[in-house]
Structures are given as C-alpha cells and as structure tokens.
Design an enzyme around this catalytic site. Structure first.
Site, PDB file in Angstrom:
ATOM      1  N   ASP A   1      46.450  39.113  31.713  1.00  0.00           N
ATOM      2  CA  ASP A   1      45.257  39.947  31.771  1.00  0.00           C
ATOM      3  C   ASP A   1      44.926  40.393  30.353  1.00  0.00           C
ATOM      4  OD1 ASP A   1      43.784  41.456  34.305  1.00  0.00           O
ATOM      5  OD2 ASP A   1      43.543  42.527  32.404  1.00  0.00           O
TER       6      ASP A   1
ATOM      7  N   THR B   1      37.006  44.707  47.683  1.00  0.00           N
ATOM      8  CA  THR B   1      37.567  45.144  46.407  1.00  0.00           C
ATOM      9  C   THR B   1      36.683  46.209  45.769  1.00  0.00           C
ATOM     10  OG1 THR B   1      36.445  43.243  45.401  1.00  0.00           O
ATOM     11  CG2 THR B   1      38.788  42.994  45.922  1.00  0.00           C
TER      12      THR B   1
ATOM     13  N   TYR C   1      25.752  33.685  37.072  1.00  0.00           N
ATOM     14  CA  TYR C   1      26.988  33.769  37.848  1.00  0.00           C
ATOM     15  C   TYR C   1      27.043  32.680  38.919  1.00  0.00           C
ATOM     16  CZ  TYR C   1      30.516  35.874  40.947  1.00  0.00           C
ATOM     17  OH  TYR C   1      31.624  36.113  41.734  1.00  0.00           O
TER      18      TYR C   1
ATOM     19  N   LYS D   1      29.900  29.694  39.080  1.00  0.00           N
ATOM     20  CA  LYS D   1      30.783  29.529  40.226  1.00  0.00           C
ATOM     21  C   LYS D   1      30.568  28.179  40.909  1.00  0.00           C
ATOM     22  CE  LYS D   1      33.162  33.327  40.093  1.00  0.00           C
ATOM     23  NZ  LYS D   1      34.627  33.296  39.864  1.00  0.00           N
TER      24      LYS D   1
END
Length: 252
Positions: free
Chosen positions: A37, A199, A163, A167
């Site tokens: 990360d 989330t 986006y 994807k």
C-alpha cells in the site's frame, strides 16, 4: 491444512477495504502475504489484523504508479519467501472521487487532466505493471494466479468516462491477453468485477435486481476461490458480482 498453505501472495491496495480483507483472509488460510500500500501504516494495520487471526503477513510501502516500487516489492517477496504464487491488484478507485475533483455540478468534461492521469496510472497501468513484474517468475515456475479487480462500470459504461474505460480494459483486454500469454506455462488470469459493495455508505443507494449492495466478504470470497486450486480450470474470465445490476432492468 489451510487452502493457501505454502503459497505466497502479493496484494496491492492492501491497507484498506477489500484489499485489506483479502490479505487477512489469505493469511488466515495459510498464505504468506506481502501487503502493499502507498500508506505503510495502513498496510501495517492489515498485518496486525492478519496476525490476530493466526496468519503471516508483511507490510511494504509501494506506490503502484512506479514500476521500480513494484519491482522492489517483488524482489523483497522473492528474497523473503523464494516464490510468488498469487498477485491480486486491488489498488484503485474512481479518480474524481479519490482526488476530490467531483464538486457538485461537475462531470467528466470539467475534471482536471491530473485526475485523468491518476486514473490511468492507478486503475490500468499499475495492474499491467504488476503482471509484467511477476509473470516471468510465475512462468518459470509453471504456476501462478493473477487477479484483476474490475467494476460494473467497465461492463455498462458510466458518466465516469475515464474510470469505466480503465476498468473495461482490465476486465477484457488485459485479463484475456494475460490468460492467453500465461496458459502454456500454467499461469491463470481472471477478473472480479463488483457492483455496489458496502465499503462506503453511498453504495447502499445503488439499486440491484437483488435489492441490496454486496457485503465486502462476498466479493472477497469470490477472489479467494479464483486464487485457489479449486479454480484450476478457470482462466481468462471476468466474473460480475453485482446483484444483477448489469442486466439493465434496474432503477437508476
């Protein structure tokens, strides 16, 4: 015996969300996980959670926009464990939201070019870099699994033009091409493409045919299955896990 005993997994975006949950679950089931990360403290918390469940994980800072960072993570994993069996690319997000370029009333035509650049770098180029960095090792060992994370927006398109395009590239072009390239060497490549997942609270407002958003664990369970030997005959596939939203007959 855990499902992933003897396996070594690299997971990007491991410091939060489904990247963290995947890392913890892989470790709990026997994998030695390298949790990558850009925020090392967040990755370290993932390691602590894995350890609390009896798993083994190592935190490492990695900016997936930088190929040298990715190679350093790969080399560190090989030095520690001697192999890489699984690579899951969770790092990513909707660029305008992540960078705060989505003020009310703005849309694709208004977003900064830096926002578009971030999306291409993190959502598409980074998984390509990860695959490039590890697939040679996997081919040499004649085994390995590459998992990409797509999105319903890559299937249906959306107002988040950048986006959706990024994807879609993962879900179809990259996943299928990696599968073709890796298959003669026992390397599998698949993609998991969620619809709304809890989330973030806002995800509960996205309608699906099943009338709810997914729990993160439901998506992670699919990722784990595709990483496992139970999915040994699956490659080049994109799995929608969207409650039927991509069928089209859903209230927007």
């Amino acid at each position: 015996m855990g499902t992933f005993d003897g396996k070594v997994a690299l997971v990007t975006g491991a410091g939060s969300g489904m990247g963290r949950l995947t890392s913890v679950c892989l470790a709990e089931q026997g994998a030695r996980v390298v949790a990558l990360d850009i925020d090392l403290d967040s990755a370290a918390e993932t390691v602590r959670q894995a350890a609390a469940r009896g798993g083994t994980a190592t935190a490492m800072r990695c900016d997936v926009r930088r190929y040298d960072d990715i190679c350093a993570a790969r080399d560190a994993a090989l030095k520690m464990y001697g192999q890489i069996d699984i690579c899951v690319s969770f790092a990513g997000g909707c660029p305008a939201r992540v960078l705060g370029d989505n003020a009310p009333g703005t849309s694709f035509k208004d977003w900064k070019i830096e926002t578009l650049d971030w999306g291409v770098e993190v959502n598409f180029r980074a998984p390509l870099y990860m695959a490039h960095a590890v697939i040679g090792h996997m081919m040499q060992r004649r085994t390995g699994v590459l998992i990409q994370i797509g999105s319903i927006d890559g299937q249906t398109g959306s107002g988040a033009v950048d986006y959706s395009a990024e994807k879609s590239g993962l879900m179809f072009g990259l996943t299928k091409s990696l599968a073709l390239y890796g298959a003669p060497y026992g390397v599998r490549a698949n993609c998991v493409s969620p619809g709304p997942v809890l989330t973030r609270p806002a995800m509960a407002n996205m309608h699906t045919l099943l009338g709810r958003a997914a729990e993160p664990q439901e998506v992670v369970d699919l990722v784990l299955y595709l990483c496992s030997d139970k999915a040994a005959f699956i490659t080049g596939a994109n799995y929608m896990i969207d409650g039927g939203r991509s069928c089209g007959a859903v209230e927007k």
